[in-house]
Design an enzyme around this catalytic site. Structure first.
Site, PDB file in Angstrom:
ATOM      1  CG  ASP A  30      -1.574   0.755   1.311  1.00  0.00           C
ATOM      2  OD1 ASP A  30      -1.857   1.899   0.408  1.00  0.00           O
ATOM      3  OD2 ASP A  30      -3.153   0.936   2.258  1.00  0.00           O
ATOM      4  CB  ILE A  31       0.679   4.293  -2.396  1.00  0.00           C
ATOM      5  CG1 ILE A  31      -0.179   4.688  -2.236  1.00  0.00           C
ATOM      6  CG2 ILE A  31       2.288   3.697  -3.252  1.00  0.00           C
ATOM      7  CD1 ILE A  31      -0.373   5.342  -3.576  1.00  0.00           C
ATOM      8  CD  GLN A  93     -15.401   0.357  -0.825  1.00  0.00           C
ATOM      9  OE1 GLN A  93     -15.864   0.034  -1.175  1.00  0.00           O
ATOM     10  NE2 GLN A  93     -14.229  -0.722  -2.279  1.00  0.00           N
ATOM     11  CG  HIS A  99      -8.670  -2.940  -1.372  1.00  0.00           C
ATOM     12  ND1 HIS A  99      -9.859  -2.567  -2.261  1.00  0.00           N
ATOM     13  CD2 HIS A  99      -8.675  -2.149  -0.449  1.00  0.00           C
ATOM     14  CE1 HIS A  99      -9.674  -0.993  -1.361  1.00  0.00           C
ATOM     15  NE2 HIS A  99      -9.284  -1.080  -0.642  1.00  0.00           N
ATOM     16  CG  HIS A 101      -6.278  -2.664   4.071  1.00  0.00           C
ATOM     17  ND1 HIS A 101      -5.196  -1.048   3.561  1.00  0.00           N
ATOM     18  CD2 HIS A 101      -7.579  -2.079   3.587  1.00  0.00           C
ATOM     19  CE1 HIS A 101      -6.017   0.064   2.389  1.00  0.00           C
ATOM     20  NE2 HIS A 101      -8.076  -0.428   2.556  1.00  0.00           N
TER      21      HIS A 101
HETATM   22  P1  5GP Z   1      -9.437   1.724   0.941  1.00  0.00           P
HETATM   23  O1  5GP Z   1      -9.592   2.479   1.517  1.00  0.00           O
HETATM   24  O2  5GP Z   1     -10.335   1.747  -0.168  1.00  0.00           O
HETATM   25  O3  5GP Z   1      -9.395   0.407   1.955  1.00  0.00           O
HETATM   26  O4  5GP Z   1      -7.762   1.086   0.594  1.00  0.00           O
HETATM   27  C1  5GP Z   1      -7.620   2.258  -0.735  1.00  0.00           C
HETATM   28  C2  5GP Z   1      -6.278   1.793  -0.753  1.00  0.00           C
HETATM   29  O5  5GP Z   1      -5.595   1.789  -1.728  1.00  0.00           O
HETATM   30  C3  5GP Z   1      -5.476   3.508   0.179  1.00  0.00           C
HETATM   31  O6  5GP Z   1      -4.530   2.293   1.887  1.00  0.00           O
HETATM   32  C4  5GP Z   1      -4.237   3.505  -0.400  1.00  0.00           C
HETATM   33  O7  5GP Z   1      -3.571   4.243   0.556  1.00  0.00           O
HETATM   34  C5  5GP Z   1      -3.931   2.767  -1.831  1.00  0.00           C
HETATM   35  N1  5GP Z   1      -3.944   3.069  -2.863  1.00  0.00           N
HETATM   36  C6  5GP Z   1      -4.720   3.737  -3.616  1.00  0.00           C
HETATM   37  N2  5GP Z   1      -4.321   4.414  -4.562  1.00  0.00           N
HETATM   38  C7  5GP Z   1      -3.047   3.280  -4.817  1.00  0.00           C
HETATM   39  C8  5GP Z   1      -1.938   2.924  -5.753  1.00  0.00           C
HETATM   40  O8  5GP Z   1      -1.916   3.120  -6.846  1.00  0.00           O
HETATM   41  N3  5GP Z   1      -1.196   1.912  -5.766  1.00  0.00           N
HETATM   42  C9  5GP Z   1      -1.289   1.654  -4.400  1.00  0.00           C
HETATM   43  N4  5GP Z   1       0.640   0.619  -4.062  1.00  0.00           N
HETATM   44  N5  5GP Z   1      -1.914   1.275  -3.113  1.00  0.00           N
HETATM   45  C10 5GP Z   1      -2.422   2.444  -4.328  1.00  0.00           C
END
Ligand code: 5GP
Ligand code: ZN
Length: 143
Positions: A30-31, A93, A99, A101
């Site tokens: 995760d970036i 989200q 996905h 984490h």
């Molecule tokens: P959510 O908030 O939907 O559960 O998590 C999305 C995650 O995707 C975030 O933690 C964010 O840092 C990660 N993310 C978003 N864009 C990118 C990307 O281009 N590359 C990577 N490796 N992670 C990403």
């Protein structure tokens, strides 16, 4: 789904530090990392969230989660490993692509982690990914 960032990662159109990929899943650093070794395990197929998840894809993501979690344990020796998943905007989200984490935890983290707390550079993410890939290879070799 040309504007989906995770579909672009699956297609190799934007770079990611990939630790695992199989026919149905992809896992990458995760970036917006909460802790070192923070990996996202995603379906390759565009599935917005758990409500839209079919059984076969759910099973494939579950298998990948178990394998990658063991490799993170091997590579980072965390004292704990949390799994997080947000489904829907109100649940937090931000990427609408199925996905999970995997976040390594240490004793001094407390119950709560700040989210996200760091944005390591590509070199750091690549180094972390290499350590996890090595642990996955060792596990595959030991079977
Ligand atoms: P959510 O908030 O939907 O559960 O998590 C999305 C995650 O995707 C975030 O933690 C964010 O840092 C990660 N993310 C978003 N864009 C990118 C990307 O281009 N590359 C990577 N490796 N992670 C990403
Ligand atoms: Zn997608």
């Amino acid at each position: 789904m040309s504007d989906c960032v995770f579909c672009k990662i699956v297609a190799g159109e934007i770079p990611a530090s990939i630790v695992h990929a199989d026919a149905d899943t992809i896992a990458f650093m995760d970036i917006g990392s909460v802790n070192p070794g923070h990996v996202l395990v995603a379906s390759k197929k565009h599935v917005e969230n758990i409500y839209a998840l079919d059984d076969a894809t759910g099973a494939a993501v579950g298998r990948a989660l178990a394998r990658v979690a063991r490799a993170i344990g091997e590579a980072f020796s965390p004292e704990g490993l949390s799994q997080y998943q947000a489904n829907g905007k109100l649940a937090g989200q931000t990427v609408f692509h199925y996905h999970v984490h995997l976040v390594p935890r240490r004793r001094d983290d407390g119950m709560k982690v700040d989210w996200p707390v760091r944005n390591p550079g590509r070199d750091v993410l690549e180094g972390d990914a290499a350590a996890i890939r090595k642990a996955l290879q060792q596990e595959a070799g030991g079977r």
